[in-house]
Motif scaffolding. Structure first.
Motif, short mmCIF file in Angstrom:
data_model
loop_
_atom_site.label_atom_id
_atom_site.label_comp_id
_atom_site.label_asym_id
_atom_site.label_seq_id
_atom_site.Cartn_x
_atom_site.Cartn_y
_atom_site.Cartn_z
N ARG A 89 55.13 69.45 115.42
CA ARG A 89 55.91 69.83 116.60
C ARG A 89 54.95 70.25 117.70
NH1 ARG A 89 58.87 71.71 112.17
NH2 ARG A 89 61.08 71.05 112.10
N MET A 139 58.57 66.10 118.66
CA MET A 139 58.28 66.10 117.23
C MET A 139 57.74 64.74 116.82
SD MET A 139 60.85 66.28 113.91
CE MET A 139 61.58 67.86 114.30
N GLU A 174 68.31 68.84 113.95
CA GLU A 174 67.47 69.71 114.79
C GLU A 174 67.15 69.05 116.12
OE1 GLU A 174 62.81 71.05 115.02
OE2 GLU A 174 63.69 70.83 113.03
N LEU A 175 66.77 67.77 116.07
CA LEU A 175 66.40 67.06 117.29
C LEU A 175 67.58 66.92 118.24
CD1 LEU A 175 64.19 64.42 115.51
CD2 LEU A 175 63.38 65.88 117.37
N ARG A 228 59.46 69.85 124.45
CA ARG A 228 59.23 69.79 123.01
C ARG A 228 59.19 68.34 122.55
NH1 ARG A 228 63.49 74.23 120.44
NH2 ARG A 228 62.79 76.04 121.64
N SER A 251 64.86 67.78 121.72
CA SER A 251 63.43 67.48 121.71
C SER A 251 63.20 65.98 121.66
CB SER A 251 62.78 68.11 120.47
OG SER A 251 62.94 69.50 120.44
N ALA A 278 54.92 71.88 121.58
CA ALA A 278 55.76 72.63 122.51
C ALA A 278 54.90 73.28 123.58
CB ALA A 278 56.57 73.69 121.77
#
Length: 305
Positions: A222, A231, A268-269, A229, A274, A224
């Protein structure tokens, strides 16, 4: 080295007819996706637990051949502060497997103005040969820094001491090639390894985290900075995984766990918005993830020239 500028160079060598690098900014961190080429594999490798007719229909809907297609091979170069970090190292060269269109990383790094000797750190998402092979090509180690740090999950090193292939569905020859590449890599770079258990900050804003699934030590990176952000998901996400996250990839050593990891990362994405980059998504593999009913949708970014 200015990663942003190198991606917009007007000149290409005569043999390079398509772009092979793409740069972007994540806040104050430079990121460049570099293509290592393509890896032709059987279509069944996408989903060996799926009904063949359903898999064939998906391939047809995607305008892909039913028997085999080209998997992209992407790596990432990250510049954070004084550190230049190579995330994965491509396939390298294995004459036994006859994969001449892969293993392009070294020459493409050179074309981008990135000297191997400038790399301070390498992060390995896992130790399959298409992620470590570029480091065991003859002559490469001698061009790297003597103080190079290679970050990899401790469980990944342990796994390859006696790997379990009982749940994979690979083409013939691949298990032996994977085993040999991991063994050679560990032998040659033992003194450079910096192992971690679950999470490790490689550089400011660059964190590697073990996910397991694809292999026991499979990890994601990841990045940031500011409000941005990104990944790099390694082999946790494949093209088919958005619509069918429960389909098992042939290279997954624990397919059920890999599917759980895939869903968790895609959720999550989608939630964080992100950017996603992954090894085997079509180059430059930069995009967002949206929830689509019980599955997901891939939203590629518009190229920024």
């Amino acid at each position: 080295m200015d990663l942003d500028n190198t991606s917009h160079s007007a000149g290409h060598s005569p043999e390079e007819l398509v772009p092979s690098r793409y740069a972007l900014k994540i806040g104050e961190i430079d990121v460049m996706v570099v293509s290592d080429g393509v890896l032709p594999l059987p279509g069944a490798m996408l989903a060996h637990n799926a009904d063949p007719a359903v898999r064939a229909a998906w391939l047809k809907d995607m305008f892909l051949p039913s028997d085999a297609f080209d998997w992209a091979l992407n790596v990432v170069v990250v510049r954070s502060g004084s550190q230049t970090i190579l995330v994965d190292a491509g396939l390298g060269f294995d004459p036994q497997l006859n994969l001449p269109r892969a293993g392009q990383l070294t020459k493409r790094l050179e074309a981008a103005g990135i000297d191997l000797g400038s790399v301070t750190d390498v992060v390995l998402t896992h130790m399959h040969m298409d992620h470590v092979g570029g480091l065991i090509v003859d002559g490469v180690k001698e061009r790297l820094r003597p103080d190079l740090r290679i970050h990899v999950a401790a469980s990944e090193i342990e796994f390859w001491e006696s790997p379990d292939f009982s749940r994979v569905a690979m083409p013939p020859g691949f298990p032996d090639a994977l085993r040999a590449a991991a063994k050679r890599f560990t032998k040659e770079y033992q003194n450079h390894l910096r192992t971690f258990e679950e999470k490790h900050e490689v550089a400011p804003g660059v964190v590697v985290t073990r996910t397991g699934g694809h292999t026991p030590g499979h990890s994601v990176v990841r990045v940031a900075s500011g409000g941005d952000r990104l990944m790099f998901a390694g082999d946790a996400v494949f093209t088919v995984g958005f619509e069918h996250p429960d389909w098992y990839n042939g290279f997954e050593h624990d397919p059920a766990e890999a599917a759980r990891v895939r869903v968790r990362l895609l959720q999550e994405l989608a939630k964080t918005r992100s950017l996603l980059v992954a090894t085997h998504l079509p180059f430059p593999s930069i995009g967002h993830v949206a929830v689509d009913g019980d599955a997901f949708r891939w939203v590629p970014v518009y190229w920024d020239y």
